[in-house]
Design a protein around this motif. Sequence first.
Motif, short mmCIF file in Angstrom:
data_model
loop_
_atom_site.label_atom_id
_atom_site.label_comp_id
_atom_site.label_asym_id
_atom_site.label_seq_id
_atom_site.Cartn_x
_atom_site.Cartn_y
_atom_site.Cartn_z
N VAL A 21 0.85 -1.19 0.00
CA VAL A 21 0.00 0.00 0.00
C VAL A 21 0.89 1.25 0.00
N PRO A 22 0.73 2.17 -0.98
CA PRO A 22 1.57 3.38 -1.02
C PRO A 22 1.27 4.31 0.15
N THR A 23 2.32 4.81 0.73
CA THR A 23 2.15 5.76 1.85
C THR A 23 2.86 7.09 1.61
N ALA A 24 3.66 7.16 0.56
CA ALA A 24 4.41 8.41 0.31
C ALA A 24 4.68 8.57 -1.18
N ILE A 25 4.76 9.85 -1.59
CA ILE A 25 5.16 10.19 -2.96
C ILE A 25 6.17 11.34 -2.86
N ALA A 26 7.22 11.25 -3.61
CA ALA A 26 8.28 12.27 -3.57
C ALA A 26 8.71 12.63 -4.98
N ILE A 27 9.10 13.91 -5.14
CA ILE A 27 9.60 14.36 -6.44
C ILE A 27 11.05 13.91 -6.61
N VAL A 62 -0.34 6.65 -11.19
CA VAL A 62 -0.09 8.04 -10.79
C VAL A 62 -0.70 8.94 -11.86
N THR A 63 -1.55 9.87 -11.44
CA THR A 63 -2.23 10.77 -12.39
C THR A 63 -1.59 12.17 -12.32
N PHE A 64 -1.17 12.68 -13.49
CA PHE A 64 -0.58 14.02 -13.59
C PHE A 64 -1.63 14.99 -14.11
N SER A 65 -1.58 16.23 -13.61
CA SER A 65 -2.51 17.26 -14.09
C SER A 65 -1.91 18.64 -13.89
N VAL A 66 -2.33 19.57 -14.76
CA VAL A 66 -1.92 20.98 -14.63
C VAL A 66 -2.88 21.67 -13.67
N LEU A 76 -1.31 11.31 -19.05
CA LEU A 76 -1.99 11.79 -17.86
C LEU A 76 -1.89 10.81 -16.70
N THR A 77 -1.93 9.51 -17.02
CA THR A 77 -1.83 8.49 -15.97
C THR A 77 -0.73 7.50 -16.33
N VAL A 78 0.15 7.22 -15.36
CA VAL A 78 1.30 6.33 -15.59
C VAL A 78 1.40 5.36 -14.41
N ASN A 79 1.68 4.09 -14.67
CA ASN A 79 1.93 3.12 -13.61
C ASN A 79 3.40 3.16 -13.23
N THR A 80 3.68 3.09 -11.94
CA THR A 80 5.06 3.11 -11.47
C THR A 80 5.81 1.87 -11.96
N ASN A 81 7.13 2.03 -12.13
CA ASN A 81 7.97 0.89 -12.52
C ASN A 81 8.44 0.14 -11.28
N SER A 82 9.39 -0.76 -11.47
CA SER A 82 9.85 -1.59 -10.36
C SER A 82 10.53 -0.78 -9.26
N ASP A 83 10.98 0.42 -9.61
CA ASP A 83 11.60 1.28 -8.60
C ASP A 83 10.59 2.27 -8.02
N ALA A 103 1.25 15.58 -9.28
CA ALA A 103 1.20 14.13 -9.50
C ALA A 103 0.49 13.52 -8.29
N LYS A 104 -0.59 12.76 -8.55
CA LYS A 104 -1.38 12.20 -7.46
C LYS A 104 -1.46 10.69 -7.59
N VAL A 105 -1.20 10.03 -6.47
CA VAL A 105 -1.31 8.56 -6.44
C VAL A 105 -2.80 8.20 -6.46
N THR A 106 -3.19 7.36 -7.40
CA THR A 106 -4.59 6.97 -7.53
C THR A 106 -4.71 5.45 -7.49
N GLY A 107 -5.93 4.96 -7.58
CA GLY A 107 -6.16 3.52 -7.55
C GLY A 107 -6.68 3.08 -6.20
N SER A 108 -7.21 1.89 -6.15
CA SER A 108 -7.83 1.37 -4.93
C SER A 108 -6.79 1.23 -3.83
N GLY A 109 -7.19 1.67 -2.65
CA GLY A 109 -6.32 1.53 -1.49
C GLY A 109 -5.35 2.68 -1.31
N ALA A 110 -5.22 3.59 -2.30
CA ALA A 110 -4.26 4.69 -2.19
C ALA A 110 -4.87 5.82 -1.37
#
Length: 368
Positions: A21-27, A62-66, A76-83, A103-110
Motif C-alpha cells: 500500500v503506497p504511503t508516500a510520494i516524492a519528487i 499516478v495521475t498528472f494534471s496541470v 496523464l496516468t502512468v503506472n510506477t515501474n519496479s523502482d 502528480a497524485k497517487v490513484t487507484g484502490s487503497g491509495a
Amino acid sequence: MVCAVAAACGGDKLVLPQDTVPTAIAIVKGNAQTGTVGAPLSDSLIVRVTDASARPVESQPVTFSVTAGGGTISPLTVNTNSDGRAGARWVLGTTAGAQSAQAKVTGSGAPANLIAVFTATGSASGASTIAVVRGNNQTGTAGSALQDSLVVIATDAAANPVAGVSVSWTVTGGGSVSSTTVLTGADGRAAVSRTLGAAAGPQSTVAAAAGLAGSPLTFAATAVVGAAGQLTITRQPSASAQSGVAFAQQPQVQLRDANGNPVSLPGVAVTAAISSGTGGSLIGSATAATDNAGLATFSGLGLNAPTGSYTLNFTGTNLSGVTSTAISIGAGTASSLGIALAPSSTASSGVPLATQPRSQLLDAASNP
C-alpha cells in the motif's frame, strides 16, 4: 506451522499485502524549472511512490494534471515501474509567469492525500509584435514637452511582454525625443518623452523595431501657438519721410509667441515711440490695437523732427519690444519764416545797411 511457512518463504523477505500500500510520494526531478511558454520543459516530471517501509511500490497508477497556468501533460496516468517511479512531460501554458502541476497517487487503497506539487516559470518566447500603449494624438504648446510619454510594447505570439527589444525613435516636424534608442523593460515596454518643435502645426514621431509586426509605429501630435510674448514688425515704416508728414508706408506689428508663431489675439495695444534720433516727436496715433489675427496696423503715424536718421520702438504690456529700421527725415512743408542773417545792429540814416538781412523758410520743426 506459520513460522515454518515463513521460513520456507524466505523469512524476513516475506511481503505481506499491507506492505504494497503506497504511503508516500516524492519528487525525483523536474521541479522548479524555467522554460519557454507553449513549449515542453527540458526535464520530465518524475515522482517515486513508496510504502510504509520506504520500499518502492510497483504498478501503482499516478495521475498528472496541470493546476495553474494552462499547458498540457502527457501521459496523464502512468503506472510506477519496479523502482516505484512514474514520469510525464509538461508543455507549459502560453501565459508567462508562475505555473504549477501535480502528480497524485490513484487507484484502490491509495490514500487521497498522496500528492506531489511541481512548479515552473514560463518565459516569453521571441518578440513578434510591437504596438502602441499610449501617447498618440496629443496636443501641446509648440516648443514644449508633451504631457504624456510615448509608450510601445513588444510581445510574443501569445501576447506575453518581451524584454530587451531595441526600439528606435525618430521625429518629423521638428523637436526631439529623450532618447533615439530604448530597450524594452521586463514589462515589454519602451518609452520616450517628446518635445515639440517650435513651429505650430502637425508633427510626428516614429517608433521602429526590426522584424516585428506592427513596426514602424507613428505617433501623431499637434503643436499649437503659445501665449503672446513678443512683437515683430511685418511691415516697416517708410525708409524716408518729410518731417510733420505721415509715413507713406504705415508700420504693421504682429503678436507672436516665444517661438515666433503668430498669435491671433485681438485688442492688444501696441505703442510706438522714438527709439533713436535727436529731438522730435510723433504725429498721428502712437497706439494701435491688434485685430483678430494679432496684427496691429498704425494709421497717420509720422515724425515731426529735425532732419536726420530715426528709429521707432514698438512695445506692449508683457511683450518684448521691437525696433524699426532707420527712417531718414527731410524737411517738411514751409510753415514759417526765420531770420537766417540778422541786419547790421547800427546804421546811418539813408545809408544801406552794411549787413543785409536774410530770411529762411522753415517747416514746423524749424527745418530749412
